[in-house]
Design a protein around this motif. Structure first.
Motif, PDB file in Angstrom:
ATOM      1  N   ASN A  32     -27.300 -39.475  -5.480  1.00 39.57           N
ATOM      2  CA  ASN A  32     -26.977 -39.370  -6.905  1.00 39.57           C
ATOM      3  C   ASN A  32     -27.625 -40.567  -7.606  1.00 39.57           C
ATOM      4  OD1 ASN A  32     -25.138 -41.641  -6.903  1.00 39.57           O
ATOM      5  ND2 ASN A  32     -23.543 -40.291  -6.108  1.00 39.57           N
ATOM      6  N   THR A  34     -26.463 -43.156  -9.145  1.00 45.23           N
ATOM      7  CA  THR A  34     -25.897 -44.474  -8.856  1.00 45.23           C
ATOM      8  C   THR A  34     -26.348 -44.963  -7.485  1.00 45.23           C
ATOM      9  OG1 THR A  34     -23.984 -43.870 -10.200  1.00 45.23           O
ATOM     10  CG2 THR A  34     -23.785 -45.834  -8.858  1.00 45.23           C
ATOM     11  N   GLU A  35     -26.331 -44.083  -6.497  1.00 41.37           N
ATOM     12  CA  GLU A  35     -26.818 -44.453  -5.166  1.00 41.37           C
ATOM     13  C   GLU A  35     -28.291 -44.866  -5.253  1.00 41.37           C
ATOM     14  OE1 GLU A  35     -24.104 -41.539  -2.339  1.00 41.37           O
ATOM     15  OE2 GLU A  35     -25.922 -40.733  -3.260  1.00 41.37           O
ATOM     16  N   ILE A  59     -22.365 -50.401 -13.819  1.00 46.56           N
ATOM     17  CA  ILE A  59     -21.307 -49.414 -13.570  1.00 46.56           C
ATOM     18  C   ILE A  59     -19.996 -50.150 -13.286  1.00 46.56           C
ATOM     19  CG2 ILE A  59     -22.893 -47.666 -12.679  1.00 46.56           C
ATOM     20  CD1 ILE A  59     -21.722 -48.271  -9.881  1.00 46.56           C
ATOM     21  N   SER A  62     -15.116 -50.388  -9.453  1.00 39.33           N
ATOM     22  CA  SER A  62     -14.514 -49.413  -8.538  1.00 39.33           C
ATOM     23  C   SER A  62     -15.518 -48.337  -8.138  1.00 39.33           C
ATOM     24  CB  SER A  62     -13.281 -48.775  -9.171  1.00 39.33           C
ATOM     25  OG  SER A  62     -13.629 -48.123 -10.379  1.00 39.33           O
ATOM     26  N   SER A  63     -16.369 -47.926  -9.059  1.00 38.63           N
ATOM     27  CA  SER A  63     -17.403 -46.937  -8.745  1.00 38.63           C
ATOM     28  C   SER A  63     -18.419 -47.504  -7.765  1.00 38.63           C
ATOM     29  CB  SER A  63     -18.122 -46.483 -10.019  1.00 38.63           C
ATOM     30  OG  SER A  63     -17.233 -45.832 -10.879  1.00 38.63           O
ATOM     31  N   LEU A  64     -18.781 -48.771  -7.972  1.00 43.59           N
ATOM     32  CA  LEU A  64     -19.761 -49.386  -7.084  1.00 43.59           C
ATOM     33  C   LEU A  64     -19.207 -49.508  -5.668  1.00 43.59           C
ATOM     34  CD1 LEU A  64     -22.544 -50.566  -6.669  1.00 43.59           C
ATOM     35  CD2 LEU A  64     -21.630 -52.792  -7.355  1.00 43.59           C
ATOM     36  N   TYR A  66     -17.194 -47.527  -4.160  1.00 42.72           N
ATOM     37  CA  TYR A  66     -17.305 -46.184  -3.568  1.00 42.72           C
ATOM     38  C   TYR A  66     -18.753 -45.890  -3.152  1.00 42.72           C
ATOM     39  CZ  TYR A  66     -17.433 -41.090  -3.340  1.00 42.72           C
ATOM     40  OH  TYR A  66     -17.635 -39.796  -2.937  1.00 42.72           O
ATOM     41  N   VAL A  67     -19.693 -46.197  -4.023  1.00 40.11           N
ATOM     42  CA  VAL A  67     -21.107 -45.935  -3.741  1.00 40.11           C
ATOM     43  C   VAL A  67     -21.578 -46.781  -2.563  1.00 40.11           C
ATOM     44  CG1 VAL A  67     -23.450 -46.204  -4.665  1.00 40.11           C
ATOM     45  CG2 VAL A  67     -21.668 -45.158  -6.067  1.00 40.11           C
TER      46      VAL A  67
END
Length: 136
Positions: A32, A34-35, A59, A62-64, A66-67
């Protein structure tokens, strides 16, 4: 007044078209956006603390997290605790991550270049100048 809105509408549609094009191209490689962003910053800048990656790709923390975990699970990156600060982590590409991203980046760059080649060199330079001018 109508012409003002027309310019903005065209600009937004162009932005949307480019974003969609890029998102779909990146998705073809099993990532995706972000990845891809995390891998790209590590590919060009080398190993970085999580804090620096956050600043580069903008970003939520918390999103980072996860990624980063997803990329660790794919064996594309390593996450090592920094010796100087036990709360901070250094993120780096694995050998596999570097090899895979090198290939993905070359193909992605070529596809983006094809899209930009719709413009002449002079048009591209002018577009950059104009976008910078209205973006500030």
């Amino acid at each position: 007044m109508e012409q003002d809105l027309k310019t903005i509408t065209i600009l937004f549609r162009a932005k949307h078209g480019i974003e969609t094009f890029i998102r779909e191209d990146i998705k073809r490689h099993g990532l995706n956006t972000t990845e891809f962003g995390v891998l790209e910053v590590l590919y060009h800048k080398g190993a970085l603390p999580v804090k620096v990656i956050l600043e580069k790709i903008l970003i939520a923390p918390s999103s980072l997290s996860y990624v980063i975990q997803r990329l660790v699970n794919k064996n594309y990156i390593d996450k090592c605790q920094q010796e100087s600060d036990g709360r901070s982590f250094l993120i780096s590409l694995t050998e596999k991550g570097h090899e895979i991203f090198s290939d993905i980046y070359a193909k992605h760059s070529a596809r983006v270049r094809e899209r930009l080649d719709r413009l002449s060199k002079d048009e591209e330079v002018t577009l950059r100048k104009l976008l910078k001018k209205i973006g500030k």
